[in-house]
Design a protein around this motif. Structure first.
Motif, short mmCIF file in Angstrom:
data_model
loop_
_atom_site.label_atom_id
_atom_site.label_comp_id
_atom_site.label_asym_id
_atom_site.label_seq_id
_atom_site.Cartn_x
_atom_site.Cartn_y
_atom_site.Cartn_z
N GLU A 168 -4.35 0.35 10.89
CA GLU A 168 -4.20 -0.88 10.09
C GLU A 168 -5.38 -1.82 10.33
OE1 GLU A 168 -1.32 -4.83 9.64
OE2 GLU A 168 -0.53 -3.05 10.61
N ASN A 169 -5.90 -2.38 9.25
CA ASN A 169 -6.91 -3.43 9.34
C ASN A 169 -6.24 -4.73 9.76
OD1 ASN A 169 -5.94 -2.96 6.40
ND2 ASN A 169 -6.65 -5.08 6.33
N PHE A 188 -5.24 11.40 10.96
CA PHE A 188 -5.71 10.01 11.09
C PHE A 188 -6.07 9.50 9.71
CE2 PHE A 188 -8.64 6.56 11.94
CZ PHE A 188 -8.09 5.94 13.05
N LYS A 189 -5.35 8.47 9.26
CA LYS A 189 -5.53 7.94 7.91
C LYS A 189 -5.45 6.41 7.96
CE LYS A 189 -3.25 12.12 6.17
NZ LYS A 189 -4.38 12.77 5.46
N ALA A 190 -5.60 5.78 6.80
CA ALA A 190 -5.69 4.33 6.74
C ALA A 190 -4.45 3.68 6.15
CB ALA A 190 -6.91 3.91 5.91
N VAL A 191 -4.06 2.56 6.77
CA VAL A 191 -3.16 1.59 6.14
C VAL A 191 -4.04 0.55 5.45
CG1 VAL A 191 -1.49 -0.27 6.53
CG2 VAL A 191 -1.37 1.82 7.90
N PHE A 192 -3.66 0.16 4.24
CA PHE A 192 -4.37 -0.91 3.54
C PHE A 192 -3.47 -2.14 3.53
CE2 PHE A 192 -6.14 -3.39 0.08
CZ PHE A 192 -7.50 -3.11 0.12
N ASP A 193 -3.93 -3.21 4.21
CA ASP A 193 -3.16 -4.46 4.28
C ASP A 193 -3.95 -5.56 3.57
OD1 ASP A 193 -2.27 -7.10 5.35
OD2 ASP A 193 -0.91 -5.87 6.54
N PHE A 194 -3.44 -5.98 2.42
CA PHE A 194 -4.12 -6.98 1.59
C PHE A 194 -4.36 -8.30 2.34
CE2 PHE A 194 -1.75 -4.19 -1.24
CZ PHE A 194 -2.65 -3.92 -2.26
N ALA A 195 -3.28 -8.85 2.89
CA ALA A 195 -3.36 -10.18 3.49
C ALA A 195 -4.31 -10.21 4.68
CB ALA A 195 -1.97 -10.66 3.91
N ASN A 196 -4.29 -9.17 5.49
CA ASN A 196 -5.17 -9.17 6.65
C ASN A 196 -6.63 -9.20 6.23
OD1 ASN A 196 -2.91 -9.04 8.25
ND2 ASN A 196 -3.19 -6.91 8.88
N PHE A 197 -6.97 -8.47 5.17
CA PHE A 197 -8.34 -8.52 4.67
C PHE A 197 -8.67 -9.92 4.15
CE2 PHE A 197 -8.67 -3.71 3.92
CZ PHE A 197 -9.61 -3.55 4.92
N VAL A 198 -7.76 -10.52 3.39
CA VAL A 198 -8.00 -11.88 2.87
C VAL A 198 -8.25 -12.85 4.02
CG1 VAL A 198 -6.99 -13.83 1.63
CG2 VAL A 198 -6.71 -11.51 0.73
N GLN A 199 -7.42 -12.75 5.06
CA GLN A 199 -7.55 -13.67 6.19
C GLN A 199 -8.84 -13.46 6.97
OE1 GLN A 199 -3.74 -12.80 7.99
NE2 GLN A 199 -2.80 -14.61 7.09
N CYS A 200 -9.46 -12.29 6.81
CA CYS A 200 -10.77 -12.03 7.43
C CYS A 200 -11.92 -12.33 6.46
CB CYS A 200 -10.86 -10.56 7.86
SG CYS A 200 -9.77 -10.12 9.22
N HIS A 201 -11.58 -12.93 5.32
CA HIS A 201 -12.57 -13.26 4.28
C HIS A 201 -13.29 -12.00 3.79
CE1 HIS A 201 -11.86 -17.51 4.95
NE2 HIS A 201 -11.93 -17.26 6.24
N LYS A 252 -10.77 3.77 -0.37
CA LYS A 252 -9.86 4.48 -1.27
C LYS A 252 -9.60 5.93 -0.87
CE LYS A 252 -11.28 4.51 -5.53
NZ LYS A 252 -11.49 4.10 -6.94
N PRO A 253 -10.61 6.70 -0.48
CA PRO A 253 -10.33 8.11 -0.15
C PRO A 253 -9.45 8.30 1.08
CG PRO A 253 -12.69 7.72 -0.49
CD PRO A 253 -12.05 6.39 -0.38
N TYR A 254 -9.32 7.25 1.89
CA TYR A 254 -8.65 7.40 3.18
C TYR A 254 -7.26 6.75 3.22
CZ TYR A 254 -13.61 8.09 4.16
OH TYR A 254 -14.90 8.52 4.13
N ILE A 255 -6.88 6.05 2.16
CA ILE A 255 -5.64 5.27 2.18
C ILE A 255 -4.42 6.19 2.05
CG2 ILE A 255 -4.27 3.52 0.98
CD1 ILE A 255 -6.98 2.26 0.10
N GLU A 256 -3.52 6.05 3.01
CA GLU A 256 -2.32 6.86 3.05
C GLU A 256 -1.06 6.00 2.93
OE1 GLU A 256 -0.14 10.60 3.91
OE2 GLU A 256 -2.13 10.10 3.17
N TYR A 257 -1.19 4.69 3.15
CA TYR A 257 -0.01 3.84 3.34
C TYR A 257 -0.43 2.41 3.02
CZ TYR A 257 4.36 2.73 5.98
OH TYR A 257 5.63 2.34 6.39
#
Length: 283
Positions: free
Chosen positions: A144-145, A169-182, A193-198
């Motif tokens: 998770e980011n 080993f794959k990626a979680v995509f968390d919208f809010a966490n990215f926004v909060q990191c600008h 995109k190629p790595y997103i699993e969840y």
């Protein structure tokens, strides 16, 4: 289930009590939980015997785990790793008991004020240990980011994925966490995109960092979900409301301003669920 999309979520944001968590998600027609906390304690702190009892309660109610919402990798990179790795091994056993292949995890907090790149080798050594064990035990780690960890922005998430991505080993995509990191979420999505699993469903405002329901922030949630669906995404959308202190509740619910109290866990979770369903209905 919405088409091939399965909705889950962090039900400990409803209440500490597992009975209440189950009651609310069943009321909403959800049959999955991303389990992080249960009955006032992190799931990973229970004995394996206690976990088996929790599993029986879930089974009786037709509830399954989408993922273990673990704290693995959510320690400072300078903290002792051996003790943490023992917790990781226990978490893998819990995932097996819970019959989920997925374990949500992180890439270590970086000391405040220091450049993350200084710690890249150490972070990667530790991640390699996690991944090697995941391969051995046949579980899937979901990175998770998260704010202030090594992989908090898209560039460093991509570094991690290019090094470790694979069947385990794959990626979680968390919208809010990215926004909060600008971090622009559309840019992050195109890179990862190629790595997103969840997917974690929460949104946020760039200026304030405040978490808001999906579609009410600057995370481009609907646009990205539309692209995911068009590209055949069939995984979990996991609600992580973080709305108990959400000050915009009045505008979202009829007569909300007359309630005169902070949202309950059930209200917050239902608000988050309704916002997601509205987006999915439009799509």
């Amino acid at each position: 289930m919405v088409g091939n999309i399965k909705i889950s979520g962090f039900a400990d944001e409803i209440a500490e009590d597992l009975n209440k968590q189950i009651e609310v998600i069943k009321k909403l027609g959800i049959s999955y939980i991303e389990m992080r906390g249960v009955n006032g304690k992190p799931l990973v702190e229970y004995s394996l015997e206690e976990v088996q009892e929790i599993k029986k309660q879930l089974d009786r109610n037709g509830i399954r785990l989408s993922s273990i919402g673990s704290p693995i990798g959510k320690i400072n990179i300078t903290e002792d790793f051996d003790v943490h790795f023992e917790l990781y091994k226990k978490t893998v056993e819990i995932a097996k008991i819970m019959e989920t292949p997925y374990i949500r995890m992180f890439s270590f907090f970086i000391p405040s004020g220091e450049e993350p790149e200084i710690y890249k080798n150490q972070v990667f050594e530790r991640l390699k240990s996690f991944v090697d064990y995941a391969v051995q035990e046949d579980v899937i780690l979901l990175h998770e980011n998260e704010k202030e960890i090594y992989g908090d922005n898209a560039k460093r998430c991509l570094e991690i994925m290019e090094q470790f991505s694979g069947e385990h080993f794959k990626a979680v995509f968390d919208f809010a966490n990215f926004v909060q990191c600008h971090q622009d979420t559309k840019e992050a999505y195109e890179l990862l995109k190629p790595y997103i699993e969840y997917i974690h469903i929460k949104d946020a405002k760039t200026e304030s960092g405040m978490v808001v329901p999906a579609g009410y922030g600057d995370g481009h949630v609907e646009e990205i979900l539309e692209n995911l669906l068009q590209n055949g995404y069939e995984g979990f959308l996991s609600l992580e409301p973080h709305l108990a202190d959400f000050t915009g509740f009045d505008a979202l619910e009829q007569n909300g301003e007359q309630k005169g109290h902070k949202m309950s866990g059930e209200e917050a979770y239902t608000t988050a669920y309704d916002a997601l369903r509205k987006i999915l209905d439009r799509l």
